[in-house]
Design a protein around this motif. Structure first.
Motif, PDB file in Angstrom:
ATOM      1  N   THR A   1      41.235  28.677  11.639  1.00 25.43           N
ATOM      2  CA  THR A   1      40.713  29.632  10.652  1.00 25.43           C
ATOM      3  C   THR A   1      41.814  30.167   9.749  1.00 25.43           C
ATOM      4  OG1 THR A   1      40.841  31.399  12.304  1.00 25.43           O
ATOM      5  CG2 THR A   1      38.718  30.312  12.027  1.00 25.43           C
ATOM      6  N   ASP A   2      42.992  30.434  10.306  1.00 25.32           N
ATOM      7  CA  ASP A   2      44.097  30.919   9.466  1.00 25.32           C
ATOM      8  C   ASP A   2      44.531  29.845   8.475  1.00 25.32           C
ATOM      9  OD1 ASP A   2      43.947  33.222  11.014  1.00 25.32           O
ATOM     10  OD2 ASP A   2      46.123  33.464  11.067  1.00 25.32           O
ATOM     11  N   ARG A   3      44.585  28.587   8.930  1.00 22.96           N
ATOM     12  CA  ARG A   3      44.981  27.528   8.013  1.00 22.96           C
ATOM     13  C   ARG A   3      43.921  27.299   6.942  1.00 22.96           C
ATOM     14  NH1 ARG A   3      44.908  22.343   6.520  1.00 22.96           N
ATOM     15  NH2 ARG A   3      46.947  21.480   5.904  1.00 22.96           N
ATOM     16  N   ASP A   4      42.657  27.314   7.325  1.00 20.95           N
ATOM     17  CA  ASP A   4      41.593  27.137   6.335  1.00 20.95           C
ATOM     18  C   ASP A   4      41.642  28.231   5.268  1.00 20.95           C
ATOM     19  OD1 ASP A   4      40.728  24.914   7.667  1.00 20.95           O
ATOM     20  OD2 ASP A   4      38.839  25.775   8.374  1.00 20.95           O
ATOM     21  N   ARG A   5      41.953  29.448   5.684  1.00 22.53           N
ATOM     22  CA  ARG A   5      42.061  30.544   4.724  1.00 22.53           C
ATOM     23  C   ARG A   5      43.202  30.284   3.732  1.00 22.53           C
ATOM     24  NH1 ARG A   5      43.111  34.232   8.121  1.00 22.53           N
ATOM     25  NH2 ARG A   5      40.952  34.483   8.764  1.00 22.53           N
ATOM     26  N   LEU A   6      44.316  29.785   4.224  1.00 19.42           N
ATOM     27  CA  LEU A   6      45.437  29.456   3.343  1.00 19.42           C
ATOM     28  C   LEU A   6      45.051  28.372   2.345  1.00 19.42           C
ATOM     29  CD1 LEU A   6      48.514  29.327   5.760  1.00 19.42           C
ATOM     30  CD2 LEU A   6      48.189  30.912   3.856  1.00 19.42           C
ATOM     31  N   MET A   7      44.396  27.317   2.844  1.00 22.61           N
ATOM     32  CA  MET A   7      44.061  26.204   1.960  1.00 22.61           C
ATOM     33  C   MET A   7      43.027  26.615   0.915  1.00 22.61           C
ATOM     34  SD  MET A   7      46.195  24.016   2.919  1.00 22.61           S
ATOM     35  CE  MET A   7      45.701  22.725   1.770  1.00 22.61           C
ATOM     36  N   THR A   8      42.139  27.520   1.252  1.00 19.17           N
ATOM     37  CA  THR A   8      41.185  28.028   0.269  1.00 19.17           C
ATOM     38  C   THR A   8      41.907  28.805  -0.829  1.00 19.17           C
ATOM     39  OG1 THR A   8      39.420  28.114   1.921  1.00 19.17           O
ATOM     40  CG2 THR A   8      39.139  29.472  -0.044  1.00 19.17           C
ATOM     41  N   ALA A   9      42.915  29.580  -0.434  1.00 17.40           N
ATOM     42  CA  ALA A   9      43.716  30.298  -1.431  1.00 17.40           C
ATOM     43  C   ALA A   9      44.504  29.317  -2.300  1.00 17.40           C
ATOM     44  CB  ALA A   9      44.665  31.275  -0.733  1.00 17.40           C
ATOM     45  N   TYR A  10      45.033  28.253  -1.707  1.00 16.27           N
ATOM     46  CA  TYR A  10      45.779  27.253  -2.474  1.00 16.27           C
ATOM     47  C   TYR A  10      44.873  26.507  -3.449  1.00 16.27           C
ATOM     48  CZ  TYR A  10      49.839  27.797   0.612  1.00 16.27           C
ATOM     49  OH  TYR A  10      50.912  28.284   1.299  1.00 16.27           O
ATOM     50  N   ASP A  11      43.589  26.419  -3.135  1.00 17.84           N
ATOM     51  CA  ASP A  11      42.651  25.760  -4.036  1.00 17.84           C
ATOM     52  C   ASP A  11      42.617  26.458  -5.390  1.00 17.84           C
ATOM     53  OD1 ASP A  11      40.329  23.752  -4.259  1.00 17.84           O
ATOM     54  OD2 ASP A  11      39.387  25.650  -4.860  1.00 17.84           O
ATOM     55  N   ARG A  12      42.757  27.776  -5.374  1.00 14.11           N
ATOM     56  CA  ARG A  12      42.784  28.535  -6.642  1.00 14.11           C
ATOM     57  C   ARG A  12      44.126  28.362  -7.354  1.00 14.11           C
ATOM     58  NH1 ARG A  12      40.075  32.026  -3.009  1.00 14.11           N
ATOM     59  NH2 ARG A  12      41.987  33.187  -2.543  1.00 14.11           N
ATOM     60  N   GLN A  13      45.176  28.185  -6.578  1.00 10.01           N
ATOM     61  CA  GLN A  13      46.512  28.034  -7.165  1.00 10.01           C
ATOM     62  C   GLN A  13      46.712  26.632  -7.749  1.00 10.01           C
ATOM     63  OE1 GLN A  13      49.617  29.151  -4.436  1.00 10.01           O
ATOM     64  NE2 GLN A  13      51.259  28.685  -5.872  1.00 10.01           N
ATOM     65  N   TYR A  14      46.098  25.646  -7.120  1.00 13.42           N
ATOM     66  CA  TYR A  14      46.235  24.247  -7.561  1.00 13.42           C
ATOM     67  C   TYR A  14      44.841  23.662  -7.775  1.00 13.42           C
ATOM     68  CZ  TYR A  14      50.993  24.889  -5.833  1.00 13.42           C
ATOM     69  OH  TYR A  14      52.266  25.361  -5.616  1.00 13.42           O
ATOM     70  N   PRO A  15      44.173  24.025  -8.862  1.00 10.03           N
ATOM     71  CA  PRO A  15      42.809  23.529  -9.098  1.00 10.03           C
ATOM     72  C   PRO A  15      42.807  22.017  -9.329  1.00 10.03           C
ATOM     73  CG  PRO A  15      43.659  24.656 -11.035  1.00 10.03           C
ATOM     74  CD  PRO A  15      44.656  24.898  -9.945  1.00 10.03           C
ATOM     75  N   GLY A  16      41.684  21.422  -8.971  1.00  9.91           N
ATOM     76  CA  GLY A  16      41.521  19.988  -9.202  1.00  9.91           C
ATOM     77  C   GLY A  16      41.705  19.144  -7.966  1.00  9.91           C
ATOM     78  N   PHE A  17      42.310  19.685  -6.924  1.00 10.08           N
ATOM     79  CA  PHE A  17      42.560  18.901  -5.706  1.00 10.08           C
ATOM     80  C   PHE A  17      41.462  19.058  -4.657  1.00 10.08           C
ATOM     81  CE2 PHE A  17      46.764  18.882  -7.553  1.00 10.08           C
ATOM     82  CZ  PHE A  17      47.242  17.623  -7.222  1.00 10.08           C
ATOM     83  N   GLY A  18      40.688  20.112  -4.731  1.00 14.40           N
ATOM     84  CA  GLY A  18      39.623  20.303  -3.751  1.00 14.40           C
ATOM     85  C   GLY A  18      40.087  20.799  -2.402  1.00 14.40           C
ATOM     86  N   PHE A  19      41.209  21.531  -2.378  1.00 12.18           N
ATOM     87  CA  PHE A  19      41.752  21.987  -1.100  1.00 12.18           C
ATOM     88  C   PHE A  19      40.761  22.858  -0.312  1.00 12.18           C
ATOM     89  CE2 PHE A  19      46.191  21.644  -3.093  1.00 12.18           C
ATOM     90  CZ  PHE A  19      46.401  20.396  -2.531  1.00 12.18           C
ATOM     91  N   ALA A  20      39.902  23.581  -1.005  1.00 14.68           N
ATOM     92  CA  ALA A  20      38.950  24.457  -0.309  1.00 14.68           C
ATOM     93  C   ALA A  20      37.931  23.655   0.485  1.00 14.68           C
ATOM     94  CB  ALA A  20      38.231  25.362  -1.305  1.00 14.68           C
ATOM     95  N   SER A  21      37.680  22.406   0.073  1.00 15.55           N
ATOM     96  CA  SER A  21      36.680  21.595   0.782  1.00 15.55           C
ATOM     97  C   SER A  21      37.314  20.717   1.854  1.00 15.55           C
ATOM     98  CB  SER A  21      35.896  20.733  -0.205  1.00 15.55           C
ATOM     99  OG  SER A  21      36.759  19.883  -0.936  1.00 15.55           O
ATOM    100  N   HIS A  22      38.361  19.956   1.512  1.00 16.26           N
ATOM    101  CA  HIS A  22      38.931  19.031   2.512  1.00 16.26           C
ATOM    102  C   HIS A  22      40.128  19.609   3.257  1.00 16.26           C
ATOM    103  CE1 HIS A  22      42.131  18.225  -0.359  1.00 16.26           C
ATOM    104  NE2 HIS A  22      41.259  17.801  -1.253  1.00 16.26           N
ATOM    105  N   LYS A  23      40.624  20.767   2.815  1.00 15.10           N
ATOM    106  CA  LYS A  23      41.701  21.496   3.498  1.00 15.10           C
ATOM    107  C   LYS A  23      43.009  20.700   3.599  1.00 15.10           C
ATOM    108  CE  LYS A  23      38.946  24.994   4.322  1.00 15.10           C
ATOM    109  NZ  LYS A  23      37.639  24.490   3.817  1.00 15.10           N
ATOM    110  N   GLY A  24      43.188  19.729   2.706  1.00 12.67           N
ATOM    111  CA  GLY A  24      44.430  18.967   2.688  1.00 12.67           C
ATOM    112  C   GLY A  24      44.368  17.647   3.417  1.00 12.67           C
ATOM    113  N   TYR A  25      43.257  17.364   4.092  1.00 12.38           N
ATOM    114  CA  TYR A  25      43.109  16.072   4.758  1.00 12.38           C
ATOM    115  C   TYR A  25      42.836  14.978   3.732  1.00 12.38           C
ATOM    116  CZ  TYR A  25      43.026  18.292   9.341  1.00 12.38           C
ATOM    117  OH  TYR A  25      43.384  18.984  10.465  1.00 12.38           O
TER     118      TYR A  25
END
Length: 204
Positions: free
Chosen positions: A150-174
């Protein structure tokens, strides 16, 4: 899931810490490790291996675990660390750091799959017990898996706003088709692990 902790208590180990990580197999983002100490009489209905739980269920359980655990701690190994010392060593570093940061010293730490040397916690060495699929066998490790995820997912969701276009909020970096396409079009971000072939396929 308290059977393992009960066996350890019978062997003379009182408080047991569980240690687990999230994000080790990702192309981007940190590896996040959590350590959780849960008292023997603490019961939190629904706790299970985080991979078996929905996102909303994990969120609810993470809040309950943080509120009711005897102690918990999280450590983050970023992409730069992973590239410098490799993902397994970065995972070990994060696990050791999370365990060493606990405010309550456990008698033993059960670690999901990864071998660790004994870790100094509040002035004394705590032995570690690596166990494959510990997040399915140990209540404390399952709690740690939920907090790490949950802590990592929260970070990746925040990074999705910082780096738009990658979809980090959905795939979480996988790895995913969307992620691979974004890498080809936009190139890697500072979150990406440049030593991973899937990030820079031409790298020798």
């Amino acid at each position: 899931m308290r059977g393992l902790e009960q066996q350890l208590a019978t062997a003379g180990y009182g408080l047991v810490a569980g240690v687990d990580e999230a994000g080790r197999g990702c192309l981007a983002g940190p590896v996040v490790a959590a350590a959780v100490v849960v008292a023997p009489d603490c019961l939190i209905p629904g706790v299970d291996d985080s991979k078996r739980l929905s996102g909303s269920r994990r969120q609810r359980l993470a809040g309950a675990i943080k509120q009711r655990a005897a102690a918990w701690s999280v450590a983050i190994g970023d992409a730069a660390l992973i590239d410098r010392i490799n993902v397994l060593e970065a995972t070990r570093w994060a696990m050791r750091t999370a365990l060493a940061s606990l405010e309550v010293r456990p008698a033993v730490a059960v670690v999901d799959a990864v071998r660790l040397d004994a870790v100094n916690v509040r002035g004394a060495e705590v032995p570690t017990l690596p166990l494959v699929r510990a997040d399915s066998l140990s209540f404390a490790v399952a709690c740690a898996s939920i907090i790490a995820k949950t802590d990592r997912d929260r970070l990746m969701t925040a990074y999705d706003r910082q780096y738009p276009g990658f979809g980090f909020a959905s795939h979480k970096g996988y790895a995913s088709k969307h992620h691979s396409a974004a890498l080809r079009e936009l190139g890697p971000t500072p979150l990406h692990r440049l030593t991973f072939r899937s990030v820079l396929p031409s790298r020798e």
